[in-house]
Structure formats: C-alpha cells, structure tokens
Design a protein around this motif. Structure first.
Motif, PDB file in Angstrom:
ATOM      1  N   ARG A  50      57.747  36.314  27.151  1.00 15.74           N
ATOM      2  CA  ARG A  50      59.178  36.081  26.248  1.00 15.74           C
ATOM      3  C   ARG A  50      59.767  35.028  26.721  1.00 15.74           C
ATOM      4  NH1 ARG A  50      62.936  41.477  27.038  1.00 15.74           N
ATOM      5  NH2 ARG A  50      63.242  40.264  29.144  1.00 15.74           N
ATOM      6  N   LEU A  53      58.439  32.087  24.683  1.00 17.21           N
ATOM      7  CA  LEU A  53      58.676  32.113  23.474  1.00 17.21           C
ATOM      8  C   LEU A  53      60.024  31.765  23.036  1.00 17.21           C
ATOM      9  CD1 LEU A  53      57.530  35.708  22.353  1.00 17.21           C
ATOM     10  CD2 LEU A  53      56.372  33.405  21.670  1.00 17.21           C
ATOM     11  N   VAL A  82      52.163  29.194  21.317  1.00 17.83           N
ATOM     12  CA  VAL A  82      52.093  30.706  21.677  1.00 17.83           C
ATOM     13  C   VAL A  82      51.041  31.150  22.348  1.00 17.83           C
ATOM     14  CG1 VAL A  82      52.299  33.207  20.555  1.00 17.83           C
ATOM     15  CG2 VAL A  82      53.771  30.932  19.600  1.00 17.83           C
ATOM     16  N   TYR A  86      50.768  32.869  25.986  1.00 13.89           N
ATOM     17  CA  TYR A  86      50.123  34.115  26.257  1.00 13.89           C
ATOM     18  C   TYR A  86      48.812  33.961  27.401  1.00 13.89           C
ATOM     19  CZ  TYR A  86      49.129  39.132  24.966  1.00 13.89           C
ATOM     20  OH  TYR A  86      49.003  40.339  25.129  1.00 13.89           O
ATOM     21  N   PHE A 108      46.293  40.718  22.329  1.00 10.31           N
ATOM     22  CA  PHE A 108      47.517  40.505  21.492  1.00 10.31           C
ATOM     23  C   PHE A 108      47.711  41.729  20.350  1.00 10.31           C
ATOM     24  CE2 PHE A 108      50.678  38.502  19.224  1.00 10.31           C
ATOM     25  CZ  PHE A 108      51.271  37.376  20.037  1.00 10.31           C
ATOM     26  N   PHE A 112      50.677  44.081  20.577  1.00 13.47           N
ATOM     27  CA  PHE A 112      51.724  43.896  19.353  1.00 13.47           C
ATOM     28  C   PHE A 112      51.468  44.324  18.287  1.00 13.47           C
ATOM     29  CE2 PHE A 112      52.998  39.745  22.042  1.00 13.47           C
ATOM     30  CZ  PHE A 112      53.430  40.440  22.960  1.00 13.47           C
ATOM     31  N   VAL A 116      50.346  41.686  13.550  1.00 17.38           N
ATOM     32  CA  VAL A 116      51.112  40.649  14.245  1.00 17.38           C
ATOM     33  C   VAL A 116      50.190  39.647  15.023  1.00 17.38           C
ATOM     34  CG1 VAL A 116      52.619  40.029  16.162  1.00 17.38           C
ATOM     35  CG2 VAL A 116      53.248  42.085  14.882  1.00 17.38           C
ATOM     36  N   TYR A 132      58.917  35.872  12.306  1.00 10.32           N
ATOM     37  CA  TYR A 132      57.688  36.254  13.209  1.00 10.32           C
ATOM     38  C   TYR A 132      58.081  35.863  14.721  1.00 10.32           C
ATOM     39  CZ  TYR A 132      52.995  35.978  14.787  1.00 10.32           C
ATOM     40  OH  TYR A 132      51.788  36.228  15.445  1.00 10.32           O
ATOM     41  N   LYS A 133      58.875  34.911  14.892  1.00 13.33           N
ATOM     42  CA  LYS A 133      59.371  34.896  16.401  1.00 13.33           C
ATOM     43  C   LYS A 133      59.963  36.132  16.984  1.00 13.33           C
ATOM     44  CE  LYS A 133      62.095  31.569  19.691  1.00 13.33           C
ATOM     45  NZ  LYS A 133      62.488  30.483  19.571  1.00 13.33           N
ATOM     46  N   LEU A 136      57.878  38.900  17.555  1.00 10.73           N
ATOM     47  CA  LEU A 136      57.179  38.703  18.964  1.00 10.73           C
ATOM     48  C   LEU A 136      57.851  38.929  20.074  1.00 10.73           C
ATOM     49  CD1 LEU A 136      54.928  35.341  18.283  1.00 10.73           C
ATOM     50  CD2 LEU A 136      54.181  37.666  18.228  1.00 10.73           C
ATOM     51  N   ARG A 139      58.584  42.722  20.177  1.00 12.22           N
ATOM     52  CA  ARG A 139      57.214  43.374  20.600  1.00 12.22           C
ATOM     53  C   ARG A 139      57.079  43.178  22.353  1.00 12.22           C
ATOM     54  NH1 ARG A 139      54.159  45.062  16.288  1.00 12.22           N
ATOM     55  NH2 ARG A 139      55.694  45.624  14.610  1.00 12.22           N
TER      56      ARG A 139
END
Length: 258
Positions: A50, A53, A82, A86, A108, A112, A116, A132-133, A136, A139
């Motif tokens: 996170r 991100l 991204v 991850y 993923f 999520f 997503v 979308y960010k 993420l 989630r």
C-alpha cells in the motif's frame, strides 16, 4: 535399584499421564503461534505494498491521439510498477510458495477481486487511473484489516489453549496415582466437564472470517494432525488413562474422606 523403583512409582505414571494428555495442547499452541507469525508477516507485506502504491502517480486523461499514445506507454510503466511492488512485497514473504503457490495475477485476484486483477495482466491495455489506484489502496487496506482480525482470533485460540493446559495441569497435580478414589470421582469428572464446556463456549463465541466459520477454523489450523479439537482430545485422553474407583460400601467412602 533406585532408578527402577522411581520409574515404577505412582508419580512416574502421573507424569506420563500429563505428557500424554497435554501433547495435543503443546502441538496446537506451536501451530497457532506459527500461523500468527505468518499472518503478521502477510499483514506487514500488504502495508508495504500500500505504501508503494502511494508513490505511483495515476495516468492523466489524454485529450488527443498523440497524448493517448504517450499516455498508453506511461500507464504501461505504471502497471509494471504495481506488479513489481506486489511481487517484491506480498509475493516475497518466506512462506508464500508453501501457503499459496499462485501466480501474481491469481493471488491478486483472490485478494482484490477478479475485476480488479484484470488491469494488472501483462496483456491489459487499461489505464492506471486515479479511481483504479484508489480501489487498489482500499483493497490493500481490507487485506490488512482481514489479517489484523485473524491475528486477534488466533490470539484468542492461544489463550484458550493455555487456559485449558493450566486447568488440566491443576487436575492432574492433585493426583498421586492414576486411580481416582471413589470420594474424588465426582469432583474429578466435574473438573473435566468444566474444561470441556469452557472450550466449547470459546469455540461458539469466537469471531469468524469469510470461509472460516467457528468450527472450520480448527479444521484449518489442525488439518495435519490426527485430531481437530486439541482441548477436547486432551480431556478425552484424561478420561481414558485414569481408573475411577467405585465402592459399594458406604464405610469405605467415609474412611477415605477422613
């Protein structure tokens, strides 16, 4: 001679009883502690993801064709960041292969949601937009909180196991033989019943998580063991190894108590 006498003494059999009775509790406590450590590692991994991100800027909305081409290259780089984030956080936990063994996209999607996860597929042409960010990040926060709640449930399980262990040690500490005299029979069985009832209450009142209800949590934690309920197994073992002495003579009961 003294060693042989010691090995055959009543206390030797009581000590053996304790080891046999408490073995499921010791094994269960070890397993839950290990699970708690692993879930804590996962929680920290999602926190790092996170955070990563937060450093990835969403793609701007291109006004014309030239900007759309530039924007597509830009968002591809952002999606790759991204994926890299991850992979370097969540997928890098030491127990990942043993616990999950999934591809990046599979894991993923499970964490999520499939919708997503579509955007991070290598063949995807979706833009890394601000909505979308935000999704993420939301989630990821859910994944963190889910693990925080699971840790609390595991801590409750450890407390229950430790409490049962202390109670059963107290029961056996009062014995100097594995034969329960008639005058102690009722209180002995009541103590065991109390341990079992308290455990059942803990199981019934325990919080639950999706796909892990209050019964299947035990099946999940202890799936590799020959027992599913360690406390109830320990209580059953206690009943199994002791002999309850019965007397038909009232005078025998009185003299035993006196």
């Amino acid at each position: 001679m003294s060693n042989t006498s010691s090995e055959r003494s009543p206390q030797y059999f009581v000590d053996s009883l304790q080891q046999y009775v408490l073995a499921p509790l010791s094994a269960a406590t070890h397993l839950v502690n290990q699970e708690r450590k692993e879930v804590n590692v996962e929680q920290e991994a999602f926190e790092k993801f996170r955070e990563r991100l937060g450093g990835i800027d969403p793609a701007p909305t291109p006004p014309d064709r030239a900007m759309r081409i530039t924007g597509r290259a830009s968002t591809t780089n952002q999606v790759n960041r991204v994926r890299t984030a991850y992979r370097e956080t969540v997928l890098s936990i030491p127990h990942y292969d043993d616990a999950y063994g999934e591809s990046l996209v599979e894991h993923f999607a499970n964490e999520f949601g499939a919708a997503v996860a579509v955007n991070i597929r290598p063949e995807s042409s979706m833009s890394f937009t601000l909505p979308y960010k935000n999704t993420l990040e939301a989630r990821a926060t859910q994944a963190i909180r889910k693990r925080e709640e699971f840790i609390r449930i595991l801590e409750t399980e450890i407390q229950s196991l430790e409490s049962a262990r202390a109670d059963l040690l107290e029961v056996s500490a009062a014995l100097d033989t594995t034969i329960i005299p008639e005058w102690h029979r009722e209180s002995f069985t009541e103590q065991l019943d109390t341990v079992a009832e308290r455990r059942q209450q803990t199981i019934q009142e325990r919080g639950s998580l999706p796909k892990i209800d209050h019964h299947s949590l035990c099946a999940y934690l202890y799936e590799d063991k020959p027992w599913t309920y360690p406390v109830l197994t320990a209580v059953a073992r206690t009943r199994e190894v002791v002999s309850l002495e019965y007397s038909t003579n009232p005078e025998t009961t009185s003299s035993a108590r006196g």
